[in-house]
Motif scaffolding. Structure first.
Motif, short mmCIF file in Angstrom:
data_model
loop_
_atom_site.label_atom_id
_atom_site.label_comp_id
_atom_site.label_asym_id
_atom_site.label_seq_id
_atom_site.Cartn_x
_atom_site.Cartn_y
_atom_site.Cartn_z
N UNK A 93 6.37 7.02 5.28
CA UNK A 93 5.74 7.73 4.16
C UNK A 93 5.27 6.69 3.14
N UNK A 94 4.11 6.93 2.53
CA UNK A 94 3.61 5.98 1.53
C UNK A 94 3.14 6.73 0.28
N UNK A 95 3.33 6.09 -0.87
CA UNK A 95 2.77 6.62 -2.10
C UNK A 95 1.58 5.75 -2.47
N UNK A 96 0.49 6.39 -2.87
CA UNK A 96 -0.66 5.62 -3.31
C UNK A 96 -0.71 5.63 -4.84
N UNK A 97 -0.74 4.43 -5.42
CA UNK A 97 -0.81 4.30 -6.87
C UNK A 97 -2.10 3.61 -7.27
N UNK A 98 -2.62 3.99 -8.43
CA UNK A 98 -3.70 3.21 -9.03
C UNK A 98 -3.05 2.37 -10.12
N UNK A 144 7.71 3.85 1.84
CA UNK A 144 9.07 4.40 1.82
C UNK A 144 9.59 4.50 3.25
N UNK A 171 0.15 7.69 -10.23
CA UNK A 171 0.34 8.22 -8.88
C UNK A 171 -0.94 8.92 -8.43
N UNK A 172 -1.35 8.67 -7.19
CA UNK A 172 -2.53 9.36 -6.65
C UNK A 172 -2.15 10.39 -5.61
N UNK A 173 -1.43 9.97 -4.60
CA UNK A 173 -1.05 10.92 -3.54
C UNK A 173 0.04 10.33 -2.66
N UNK A 174 0.66 11.23 -1.90
CA UNK A 174 1.67 10.80 -0.93
C UNK A 174 1.01 10.88 0.44
#
Ligand SMILES: Cc1cc2nc3c(=O)[nH]c(=O)nc-3n(C[C@H](O)[C@H](O)[C@H](O)COP(=O)(O)OP(=O)(O)OC[C@H]3O[C@@H](n4cnc5c(N)ncnc54)[C@H](O)[C@@H]3O)c2cc1C
Lengths: 323, 257
Positions: free
Chosen positions: B165-170, B161, A188-191
């Motif tokens: 709203x968005x979640x950023x994943x690596x 979402x 997870x990096x950020x919302x």
């Protein structure tokens, strides 16, 4: 195998998703049929306050750990798979949400259990699980018999009333040890919060909502004029936003806003489940669509089967002339 | 970087869907098929990544009918390879079976990043992207719009979402992402370019392996939603309909009188 029914508790930013309460209602009905317990299963950290909202369940199983907050697909899948393996519930419900899409199929694959997705309902018939999926953009319902001792069912939002699953109070809370996860491949990096828009469509009393039937951005004035005559605002289905014809803040549905205006006029919108999820609570729904079988007519109060370019202008004129 | 995009042909919902005489499946004899719209988004995201950062884009599909023109369209848009898996009918109707066939095919195709549609209108047993990732032992993220490289061995993927709203994943490569929307609307390939591709380019063909997984459930009944609860349909000329609607809105105090 147990006869229990498990509900995967989805939560984001300390808030339980509405669909969880719908599923607790559905889960209770299923558990009554199976004769098992209703289990609420959550992964995350600092979940104690959330557990207090899950009074509808017989037991709340919490998998807590630093690596489980915020949500990532692989860490949550691993934790939940461990609980489901240990408890072996007869039926596991997940929401057909973004997170539920990761987890439903992910858990089904990891556990080797069948998955029935996009469900509007599930019941037991003499020990056999029967689940009804809404597919083909909401145009058809497929009722399927599910084989095996375990199954995962992913539920569409709006399939049953959330009130049925809303109960505060004490269920037995059990902490479940989380298996040690190695290095994570999804981090997870950020919302990212959406940019504020010019209007807040959730506060509008009248929405004229437009879909792909519009065909071209140049045709927007047809709906804008009706919206103006009604003293309302233009909103849209997702493809209109994806094509850049209207900003994201105008999008109604699963990945957009949930709206409950006094009047919702759906123009050239087919009524896919992901759209209906965001507007079925509107007080009065009027749909205009060339396709008499469009699913939007299953939620609309009044419908016009016709071409929006024929139907809208005289209506706009009539309203303007009478004002 | 090698990007592989599995695509699927699905019924075009613009057409009437007919149910077969047994009432358990569509009448497939009269079906008009098209590329699944989310797969089209995945193709676009792959091409955007290729345009910006350089990559080889391979599009792959089970040959469940009418797929040639779609694959040529992908080539005309700029895909480097198009592969059709022959004889994959056994997997039709199950995302899990489709994913198992694709997973076997991908053993022989370099793939750092697999992008495919987050869902398809005929998915009933879940999503191909997730099952494919699990079959390949790869990490996955669903409902992604926006993919960017993050160094040589990872990408950044944004999961959407509700409410924008968005979640950023690596996500470490290789991985599988279920694409919701490309950053730009899918590019258009003019018919002339598609024809040109059909004349000058070739589709690769390979045999589809037998699926080793299935839905685990059987459709007993396929039906249109009940007529109950349907809208009251207003009939008449547009002017007559306008009068009726106006009267309804006025009755509810939604227009000034
Ligand atoms: C994870 C996920 C999240 C999603 N989130 C959302 C969301 O938040 N909101 C959303 O809307 N969608 C969402 N979708 C997309 C959704 O599945 C549908 O693709 C989308 O709602 C379809 O939009 P539409 O009705 O405008 O287009 P279509 O389904 O293409 O419908 C167009 C309609 O216009 C009619 N039409 C055509 N011409 C005319 C005319 N001249 N006059 C009148 N009618 C006409 C057609 O009969 C058809 O019914 C999501 C999908 C996924 C996978």
């Amino acid at each position: 195998m147990s006869q229990d029914v498990a509900v995967v508790i989805e939560h984001l930013g300390g808030k339980i998703a509405d669909i969880v309460f719908e599923m607790l209602g559905t889960g209770r009905e299923l558990a009554t049929s199976t004769g098992g317990k209703l289990l609420a299963v959550a992964a995350g950290q600092g979940l104690a306050p959330l557990a207090k909202e899950l009074g509808a369940a017989d037991a709340v199983l919490l998998c807590q750990g630093a690596g489980l907050e915020p949500y990532t697909p692989d860490a949550h899948q691993q934790a939940l798979a461990a609980v489901l393996t240990a408890r072996a519930p007869r039926i596991t419900l997940v929401g057909n949400t973004s997170i539920g899409m990761d987890l439903g199929a992910g858990l089904a694959a990891a556990l080797g259990w069948p998955l029935v997705a996009y469900c509007r309902g599930a019941r037991l018939e003499g020990g056999t699980l029967v689940a009804t999926s809404q597919i083909y953009g909401g145009k058809l319902l497929a009722e399927a018999a599910v084989a095996g001792e375990h199954a995962i069912v992913s539920m569409l939002a709006g399939s049953s009333p959330a009130e049925a699953g809303r109960a505060a109070g004490a269920s037995a809370v059990e902490e479940i040890a989380v298996p040690a996860g190695g290095p994570r491949r999804v981090r997870f990096r950020r919302l990212i919060q959406p940019a504020a828009g010019d209007v807040d469509i959730t506060r509008e009393g009248v929405l004229v909502s437009v879909g792909r039937g519009l065909q071209s951005k140049d045709n927007l004035p047809v709906v804008e004029e009706l919206a103006r005559a009604l003293g309302g605002t233009v909103s849209a289905s997702r493809p209109i936003v994806d094509q850049g014809w209207l900003p994201k803040t105008r999008q109604v549905g699963k990945s957009g806003m949930t709206v409950k205006p006094k009047l919702y006029v759906a123009v050239g919108i087919s009524g896919a489940p992901e759209h209906l999820e965001g507007m079925r609570g509107a007080e009065l729904i009027v749909a205009v669509n060339t396709d008499a079988n469009a699913p939007i007519f299953t939620v609309a109060h009044y419908g016009v089967v016709g071409d929006l370019f024929d139907v809208l202008p005289p209506l706009t004129e009539k309203i303007k002339a009478s004002a | 970087m090698d990007i592989v995009v599995p695509i699927k042909m699905v019924p075009d919902l613009v057409e009437e869907l007919e149910i077969d005489s047994e009432g358990r499946d569509l009448d497939r004899s009269s079906l008009k098929l098209r590329i699944s719209e989310w797969d089209e988004q995945a193709v676009e995201e792959a091409l955007l990544l290729r345009d910006k950062h350089g990559a080889r884009v391979t599009v792959i599909a089970l040959d469940t009918g009418d797929v040639d023109e779609t694959l040529f369209t992908c080539l005309a848009k700029g895909a480097d390879r198009a592969i059709k898996l022959l004889g994959g009918e056994a997997a039709q109707g199950s995302s899990r079976a489709t994913a198992s066939v694709l997973a076997k095919a991908l053993k022989g195709i370099p793939h750092d990043l697999v992008l495919t549609g987050v869902q398809a209108v005929d998915d009933r047993d879940g999503q191909v992207a997730v099952f494919l990732a699990e079959a390949l032992g790869l990490p996955h993220v669903s409902v992604v719009s926006g993919v960017e490289p993050a160094g040589p061995n990872a990408v950044v993927a944004r999961q959407e979402y509700a409410g924008g709203v968005m979640a950023e994943f690596e996500v470490d490569l290789p991985c599988v992402l279920g694409i919701q929307a490309a950053r730009e609307a899918p590019r258009y390939a003019p018919v002339s370019r598609v024809r040109q591709a059909m004349k000058t380019l070739k589709l690769e063909a390979a045999a589809a392996a037998a699926p080793d997984a299935g839905a685990g459930s059987t459709v007993r009944r396929l039906a249109k939603p009940d007529a109950g609860g349907r809208a009251e349909i207003l009939e008449g000329s547009p002017e007559e309909v306008a009068e009726k609607l106006y009267a309804i809105l006025k009755g509810k105090g939604l227009v000034k009188s």
